[in-house]
Design a protein around this motif. Structure first.
Motif, mmCIF file in Angstrom:
data_model
loop_
_atom_site.group_PDB
_atom_site.id
_atom_site.type_symbol
_atom_site.label_atom_id
_atom_site.label_comp_id
_atom_site.label_asym_id
_atom_site.label_seq_id
_atom_site.Cartn_x
_atom_site.Cartn_y
_atom_site.Cartn_z
ATOM 1 N N UNK A 8 -15.577 -1.236 -6.900
ATOM 2 C CA UNK A 8 -15.475 -2.479 -6.671
ATOM 3 C C UNK A 8 -16.845 -2.898 -6.748
ATOM 4 N N UNK A 9 -17.675 -2.841 -7.776
ATOM 5 C CA UNK A 9 -18.951 -3.010 -8.246
ATOM 6 C C UNK A 9 -18.827 -4.187 -9.640
ATOM 7 N N UNK A 10 -18.839 -5.104 -9.752
ATOM 8 C CA UNK A 10 -19.448 -5.980 -10.470
ATOM 9 C C UNK A 10 -17.925 -6.805 -11.018
ATOM 10 N N UNK A 11 -16.360 -5.927 -9.531
ATOM 11 C CA UNK A 11 -15.129 -6.862 -9.660
ATOM 12 C C UNK A 11 -15.443 -8.054 -9.508
ATOM 13 N N UNK A 12 -14.590 -8.908 -9.478
ATOM 14 C CA UNK A 12 -14.422 -10.325 -9.597
ATOM 15 C C UNK A 12 -14.778 -11.022 -7.545
ATOM 16 N N UNK A 13 -15.228 -11.474 -7.438
ATOM 17 C CA UNK A 13 -15.739 -12.214 -6.344
ATOM 18 C C UNK A 13 -13.913 -11.933 -4.974
ATOM 19 N N UNK A 14 -13.693 -11.930 -5.920
ATOM 20 C CA UNK A 14 -12.436 -12.238 -5.122
ATOM 21 C C UNK A 14 -11.699 -11.351 -4.552
ATOM 22 N N UNK A 15 -11.539 -10.084 -5.562
ATOM 23 C CA UNK A 15 -11.793 -8.858 -4.640
ATOM 24 C C UNK A 15 -12.226 -8.118 -3.810
ATOM 25 N N UNK A 16 -13.862 -7.626 -4.526
ATOM 26 C CA UNK A 16 -14.392 -7.934 -3.707
ATOM 27 C C UNK A 16 -14.259 -7.791 -2.342
ATOM 28 N N UNK A 17 -14.227 -9.433 -1.796
ATOM 29 C CA UNK A 17 -13.931 -9.913 -1.115
ATOM 30 C C UNK A 17 -12.467 -9.381 0.282
ATOM 31 N N UNK A 52 -10.049 -6.168 4.073
ATOM 32 C CA UNK A 52 -8.816 -4.430 4.081
ATOM 33 C C UNK A 52 -9.965 -3.672 4.877
ATOM 34 N N UNK A 53 -10.997 -3.057 4.739
ATOM 35 C CA UNK A 53 -11.295 -2.070 4.886
ATOM 36 C C UNK A 53 -12.226 -2.700 6.871
ATOM 37 N N UNK A 54 -12.502 -4.131 6.887
ATOM 38 C CA UNK A 54 -12.277 -4.373 8.449
ATOM 39 C C UNK A 54 -11.440 -4.817 9.181
ATOM 40 N N UNK A 55 -10.398 -5.195 8.027
ATOM 41 C CA UNK A 55 -8.437 -5.073 9.100
ATOM 42 C C UNK A 55 -8.672 -3.069 9.445
ATOM 43 N N UNK A 56 -8.838 -2.181 8.470
ATOM 44 C CA UNK A 56 -8.820 -0.987 8.904
ATOM 45 C C UNK A 56 -9.429 -0.646 10.460
ATOM 46 N N UNK A 57 -10.505 -1.027 9.955
ATOM 47 C CA UNK A 57 -11.955 -0.654 11.109
ATOM 48 C C UNK A 57 -11.062 -1.530 12.458
ATOM 49 N N UNK A 58 -10.985 -2.613 12.461
ATOM 50 C CA UNK A 58 -10.418 -3.134 13.719
ATOM 51 C C UNK A 58 -9.331 -2.881 14.108
ATOM 52 N N UNK A 59 -8.354 -2.523 13.450
ATOM 53 C CA UNK A 59 -7.371 -1.466 13.590
ATOM 54 C C UNK A 59 -6.504 -0.568 14.532
ATOM 55 N N UNK A 60 -8.361 0.410 13.902
ATOM 56 C CA UNK A 60 -8.120 2.366 14.605
ATOM 57 C C UNK A 60 -8.726 1.298 15.853
ATOM 58 N N UNK A 61 -9.822 0.979 15.175
ATOM 59 C CA UNK A 61 -9.762 0.693 17.306
ATOM 60 C C UNK A 61 -8.955 -0.018 18.385
ATOM 61 N N UNK A 62 -8.594 -1.027 17.423
ATOM 62 C CA UNK A 62 -7.292 -1.713 18.955
ATOM 63 C C UNK A 62 -6.651 -0.106 18.920
ATOM 64 N N UNK A 102 -4.670 -1.509 -2.872
ATOM 65 C CA UNK A 102 -4.988 -2.613 -4.760
ATOM 66 C C UNK A 102 -5.641 -3.476 -5.292
ATOM 67 N N UNK A 103 -6.965 -3.183 -4.529
ATOM 68 C CA UNK A 103 -8.368 -3.957 -5.217
ATOM 69 C C UNK A 103 -8.615 -2.860 -5.711
ATOM 70 N N UNK A 104 -8.556 -1.800 -5.541
ATOM 71 C CA UNK A 104 -9.885 -0.296 -6.424
ATOM 72 C C UNK A 104 -8.559 -0.211 -7.288
ATOM 73 N N UNK A 105 -7.600 0.465 -7.493
ATOM 74 C CA UNK A 105 -6.701 0.381 -8.192
ATOM 75 C C UNK A 105 -5.760 0.185 -9.094
ATOM 76 N N UNK A 106 -5.223 -1.188 -8.646
ATOM 77 C CA UNK A 106 -4.264 -2.649 -9.629
ATOM 78 C C UNK A 106 -4.607 -3.636 -8.436
#
Lengths: 289, 326
Positions: free
Chosen positions: A90-99, A104-114, B300-304
């Protein structure tokens, strides 16, 4: 009426916390300043690091802060892996996609911990450093003093690395102009990966220090993420010094909110400050650009 | 300015007809109708989010702030002043729009990075949660709506009535989306989303149009807030819930930015799956649906980045016609 001595001791406490916040926010600031990656999962790495420190401390019966010796190198490697898997695409992707991706990564980490640890807070029951030191009429927690000292030392070390070493020069050159940097023989991909790894490693250090007195639950990351971003906003990408100053301000604001309103309103005070900052100094308090 | 092609309206009419017979198809089972109403209200939220997130490209993470403020204002007006929600919902929408303006005005200034808007909206939910938690505001307990039923209160003994009210709002929200999408504002917003600098250089007042999108979105959410509280049964500081807030933005992104059909599909589908998982294995693995949301968002963010809408476009190409705006 709140006694002045309580206010003073809370402010000192806030300064100590502020140093720890600066340490965590520095990684974010480096990542954001260098590769323009908006990482909303930064605090969730602190949360995972805190659980890891807790597990190691419970198993080996050592103070959680000592576990940084293991978790920091481990998190550097994890940081490299996360960079390759999630950040590089996602380098250089639009900010919305980066965020979106890092949320999403944060959600994954949080809910794995949960799922693993459930929602109840965990803390190390016999911290070696959780005793008070009396300085005149003020009592300071030894663990917080140690955390603040280690944070400050790390900040200075990174400041030295950025300003005095060849790799630091490469980092600064790349963040100044990522088109020209490769022409000067800088391996930009490598610089990105290492800085991301370093940023994540710093979260593990912060987390291990924090666990000497603090407690962790799966939602710890959200507050660290937002705090770090507020610090970066205030610091205005002004390097280590900006982050350090902003971290101290945020720490003190939090302490004042907690003293004069209620402990649950302390975050609201910080965010309110952030809101006013965006109104009046949108480029940060210590902006160079 | 217009609603776009006639095909759009026909598709909308068919979808509304299908949605209208759902309570009958469910045999008026109250639990299922509540689930359907919850999914539908989230479809309204996500389609409204599409205006700020999809058209304007601003990652708004504060839907629950606008929903909560609008809904709680409406509910309190009813509770303490006996003002009917039919009036109160407009006042609630106004309150949400005022809040949105306070957030958008400083952050939409030219040259401010998008990240600060996302951050400010994310923290807005936390701030409101903290403030309303204070004993002087809502305190730490649940507040109940008046124990009365009827159209004056928009509280009903059975859920199908509220379901149809939400369906009406759904139609209105889709029509507002179509109007924006096919208007000058819609083209300006997409230009801003693609390249803010170029849009500004072409003479578009970027801040004005972003604010327009934000206020429309916040107004719809504030208006709908009361219905959300009616479905929930209670309101409290926990109405300002960060994961729920994020999940609305996630549904919008997974659906595909700027696509009404994608937003609708992803909201209905994800919300139904969420409720199903919560009802079945929610007790053993809490937060499983949030984990799934997170993974979906990364994928979705990475691929589509076009989301579910990409699927629709593919089908349309196969069927042999291209359709814009829906």
């Amino acid at each position: 009426m709140i006694e002045p001595i309580v206010v003073v001791s809370n402010i000192i406490d806030g300064l100590l916390m502020g140093l720890l916040y600066s340490l965590v926010a520095l990684g974010l600031s480096l990542i954001f300043g260098l590769m323009d990656i908006i990482n909303f999962a930064h605090g969730d790495f602190v949360m995972i690091g805190a659980y890891l420190a807790w597990i190691l401390a419970m198993n080996f019966m050592v103070d959680p802060s000592v576990t940084a010796l293991i978790t920091v190198p481990l998190f550097f490697v994890i940081g490299l892996a996360v960079y390759k898997a999630v950040i590089e695409p996602i380098l250089g992707a639009e900010p919305l996609i980066q965020i979106a991706v890092t949320v999403g990564l944060g959600f994954v980490l949080q809910n794995i911990a949960l799922a693993i640890f459930h929602a109840e807070p965990r803390s190390y029951p016999a911290p070696a450093l959780n005793f008070g030191i009396n300085v005149g009429p003020i009592t300071l927690t030894a663990a917080k003093l140690v955390a603040a000292a280690v944070s400050l030392a790390s900040l200075l070390l990174i400041h030295y690395m950025l300003t005095r070493t060849k790799f630091g020069l490469a980092i600064r050159a790349t963040s100044a102009n990522r088109m020209v940097a490769p022409l000067m023989g800088i391996n930009v991909g490598k610089v990105y990966a290492v800085v991301f790894g370093l940023g994540i490693a710093l979260t593990a250090l912060g987390a291990a220090l924090y666990m000497s007195w603090g407690q962790v639950n799966p939602y710890l990351g959200a507050s660290f993420s937002l705090l770090s971003w507020v610090i970066v906003a205030m610091g205005g990408l002004g390097g280590v010094v900006g982050v350090l100053a902003s971290g101290l301000i945020v720490g003190v604001l939090e302490a004042l909110g907690s003293t004069f309103i209620t402990p649950s309103a302390r975050m609201a005070v910080v965010y309110l400050a952030f809101f006013l900052l965006l109104w009046f100094r949108p480029r940060g308090l210590f902006a160079r650009r | 300015m217009g609603l776009g092609t006639r095909r759009n309206l026909i598709v909308l009419a068919i979808i509304v007809a299908v949605l209208a017979i759902i309570p009958f198809a469910l045999g008026f089972n109250q639990y299922y109708i509540l689930l359907a109403a919850t999914s539908l209200i989230f479809a309204v939220f996500v389609i409204a989010w599409n205006i700020i997130g999809g058209y304007a490209g601003q990652l708004d993470l504060a839907p629950m702030a606008y929903i909560g403020v609008g809904g709680i204002v409406t509910a309190e007006l009813l509770k303490y002043y006996g003002i009917t929600p039919w009036v109160g919902m407009f006042i609630g929408a106004g309150a949400s729009m005022a809040l949105a303006a306070a957030v958008g005005y400083p952050t939409f200034r030219f040259g401010i990075k998008e990240v600060w808007y996302a951050l400010l909206t994310a923290s807005l939910v936390v701030i409101l949660n903290n403030i309303t938690h204070l004993p002087q505001v809502l305190g730490s307990f649940d507040h109940y709506l008046p124990a009365k039923t009827g159209w004056y209160y928009l509280i009903f003994y059975r859920y199908q009535n509220i379901y149809y009210v939400i369906l009406g709002l759904f139609v209105a929200t889709v029509l507002i989306n179509l109007l924006i999408s096919n208007s000058k504002t819609g083209y300006y917003l997409r230009a801003i989303r693609e390249d803010e600098l170029a849009a500004e250089a072409l003479g578009i007042d970027v801040r004005k149009y972003k604010l327009k999108a934000l206020l429309t979105y916040a107004g719809i959410l504030g208006f709908t807030g009361y219905l959300y509280i009616v479905l929930q049964g209670t309101y409290s500081y926990q109405t300002f819930n960060s994961p729920t807030s994020l999940s609305i933005a996630i549904m919008g992104i997974v659906g595909g930015l700027g696509s009404i059909a994608g937003a609708f599909t992803s909201a209905m589908f994800l919300k139904t799956v969420e409720e199903y998982l919560r009802g079945t294995i929610g007790a053993t693995i809490p937060g499983l649906y949030l984990l799934i949301y997170g993974i979906l968002l990364i994928i979705v963010g990475i691929f589509k980045p076009e989301g579910i809408a990409a699927l629709f476009n593919w089908v349309k190409k196969k069927v042999g016609f291209e359709n814009r705006g829906m």
